[in-house]
Design a protein around this motif. Structure first.
Motif, short mmCIF file in Angstrom:
data_model
loop_
_atom_site.label_atom_id
_atom_site.label_comp_id
_atom_site.label_asym_id
_atom_site.label_seq_id
_atom_site.Cartn_x
_atom_site.Cartn_y
_atom_site.Cartn_z
N UNK A 41 0.83 -1.21 0.00
CA UNK A 41 0.00 0.00 0.00
C UNK A 41 0.86 1.25 0.00
N UNK A 42 2.03 1.20 0.63
CA UNK A 42 2.93 2.36 0.58
C UNK A 42 3.53 2.50 -0.82
N UNK A 43 3.80 1.37 -1.48
CA UNK A 43 4.31 1.43 -2.85
C UNK A 43 3.26 2.02 -3.77
N UNK A 44 2.01 1.59 -3.60
CA UNK A 44 0.93 2.05 -4.47
C UNK A 44 0.14 3.19 -3.84
N UNK A 45 0.82 4.01 -3.08
CA UNK A 45 0.16 5.17 -2.50
C UNK A 45 -0.33 6.12 -3.61
N UNK A 46 -1.54 6.64 -3.46
CA UNK A 46 -2.17 7.54 -4.44
C UNK A 46 -2.40 6.85 -5.79
N UNK A 47 -2.53 5.54 -5.78
CA UNK A 47 -2.90 4.78 -6.98
C UNK A 47 -4.30 4.21 -6.77
N UNK A 48 -5.30 4.99 -7.12
CA UNK A 48 -6.68 4.58 -6.85
C UNK A 48 -7.14 3.43 -7.72
#
Length: 518
Positions: A41-48
């Motif tokens: 989730x930190x890697x894909x932060x702001x990836x809705x």
């Protein structure tokens, strides 16, 4: 200086926070599912568009399904992943789940965060299970793609109508439909730090020289760039002479041209996201050959090839010869024609060189405008614009009528060159030769031609001389340069580099006329 220090400090803080994908994606998966989810989730932060679907295997085994919305097949996920796993008791390890539960052929085990990111970014959903040190990805990617159509830039009267598209997997299938031998090999690499573009190297084992294959692979591995969006990026990185105007790598949208090149011992480079395939090595004469030369009879193919060579010289030299003769060598023009030309230029305020440059630049602008405009009006605008502007320029006394004819013939001649990249090179070289013609006359044209020929003699494409087989001379390969010999006479394939398989066909292929029984 202060701004530079502040920016450097921000970049260091950014990397320390793990925002750099090269640092953050490294490391193996943990057996603790919550730790894996937190890091992903930190890697894909702001990836809705990255979806985390939580569910249970059995009654107490936490599991998460990670997929990219819009690039994954939701129906197949529901039917072949969620339905078989939910409501069942968990097995001891991932391998047992893969063998007993999933009815999917394309399943791969993932054990690192880099593997997870790579699969999810490619559209393949990834399943992670609590207390398991590895997960698995499912080959259920799905996205919209263009249908297979005939290439507009390489259309032929006779020949296959299929062309490459932007999907590399589809392009590979189109090539394998042409060449069904298991000797057709493929190596795949990822190019681009952020784009992670899939690039495939294809060759036929036993035909392509191993040294050539390794050289192509080494040049691709040396590419270090943020992203590769088209095969033109790769072409600029791997060609031998980057400052030469001549293309040193052939690009094509046609599977039949690609298959023919593979059968000659070439190496093919496919790039995901573009329909243009790169073929290496190549020669100058390969750029002047059309696939239709080999589909029609050898007599018509030879005649069209001669016509192509003739109009290549016209496209390169006709405006320069006109300027040189009109400026310095009027005695070469017949008297009646000289009087007619002089009469047409009586009111022209510019010298022949300025007149030619003005018309050539206008014609090139109209050609580019016709390409950029919508297809249904682009051709009409370019043709009507050329006619209207040419007639208006003659009526206004800015240019002469013979110059309009010369520029029109030159433009038509440039369209006879099969490869757009080769046509651009000739269009670029036309202008310096015109300057030489306007200053030194025919001597300047000869100096320009000698400079071009010397430059072409020094160019190599992956070790292959650019003017081969004429420089250096190879008589065995001359059957497919100035002429197109019959297929039964083309017994040997071109010799590119190193060891190669010479024989293309058996020696008894020449047809013999039938004799009536007496």
């Amino acid at each position: 200086m202060a701004f530079g220090k502040k920016r450097l400090k921000w970049n260091v803080e950014q990397n320390n926070q793990g925002l750099d994908p090269e640092i953050q994606n490294q490391g193996p998966l943990s057996i603790c599912l919550s730790e894996n989810i937190e890091r992903l989730q930190s890697i894909y932060k702001d990836c809705s568009d990255i979806i985390f679907r939580y569910f249970l295997i059995g009654n107490n085994t936490n599991t998460v399904l990670i997929y990219l919305d819009g690039m994954s097949n939701i129906e197949e996920i529901d039917q072949h992943v969620l339905l078989p796993l939910m409501g069942q008791e968990t097995d001891s390890d991932v391998q047992s789940i893969l063998k007993k539960r999933l009815t999917i052929s394309g399943v791969n085990e993932v054990s690192t965060f880099n593997d997870v990111v790579k699969e999810v970014s490619s559209g393949n959903p990834v399943v992670l299970i609590d207390q398991q040190p590895a997960g698995f990805s499912t080959g259920l990617s799905k996205w919209e793609k263009r249908s297979i159509q005939e290439p507009t830039a390489e259309s032929v009267v006779r020949g296959p109508r299929d062309g490459f598209i932007e999907g590399i997997s589809t392009n590979i299938v189109l090539i394998r439909r042409k060449i069904k031998s298991p000797n057709l090999k493929m190596k795949t690499i990822q190019v681009g730090r952020y784009s992670q573009t899939e690039v495939a190297i294809m060759f036929i084992e036993g035909l392509a020289d191993q040294t050539l294959i390794e050289e192509v692979q080494n040049r691709l591995n040396r590419i270090d760039i943020d992203g590769v969006l088209e095969s033109g990026y790769i072409e600029e990185f791997i060609k031998d002479h980057p400052y030469s105007p001549f293309p040193q790598i052939l690009n094509t949208e046609r599977p039949d041209v690609t298959a023919a090149s593979l059968l000659e011992g070439n190496v093919v480079i496919l790039t995901d996201g573009t329909p243009f395939v790169l073929i290496a090595p190549t020669t100058f004469y390969s750029l002047l050959q059309s696939p239709e030369d080999y589909y029609e009879g050898f007599l018509s193919g030879t005649l069209i090839r001669w016509l192509r060579y003739f109009f290549l010289l016209i496209a390169l030299l006709l405006p320069s010869v006109y300027v040189a003769i009109l400026t310095y060598h009027q005695e070469m023009i017949p008297t009646s024609l000289l009087i007619s030309v002089a009469k047409s230029r009586e009111q022209i305020p510019f010298p022949a060189l300025v007149e030619a440059l003005l018309m050539e630049m206008t014609f090139e602008a109209l050609r580019e405008a016709g390409i950029r405009l919508p297809k249904n009006i682009g051709s009409a605008i370019s043709i009507v614009g050329a006619l209207v502007i040419g007639q208006a320029a003659v009526s206004a006394g800015l240019v002469s009528a013979p110059m309009v004819i010369v520029v029109a013939i030159t433009g038509i001649a440039s369209f006879l060159i099969p490869r757009y990249s080769a046509s651009i090179a000739l269009r670029m070289l036309r202008f310096p030769i015109m300057f030489l013609a306007g200053t030194l006359g025919l001597v300047g044209i000869m100096l320009g031609l000698l400079t071009i020929i010397i430059h072409m003699c020094t160019i190599r494409s992956f070790g292959v001389p650019y003017l081969q087989p004429m420089a250096p001379m190879k008589k065995s390969e001359m059957k497919d340069v100035l002429i197109r010999a019959p297929w039964w006479a083309l017994k040997k394939r071109p010799h590119w580099t190193g060891e190669y398989n010479q024989t293309r066909q058996s020696s008894s292929q020449k047809p013999s006329p039938n004799k009536e029984n007496e």
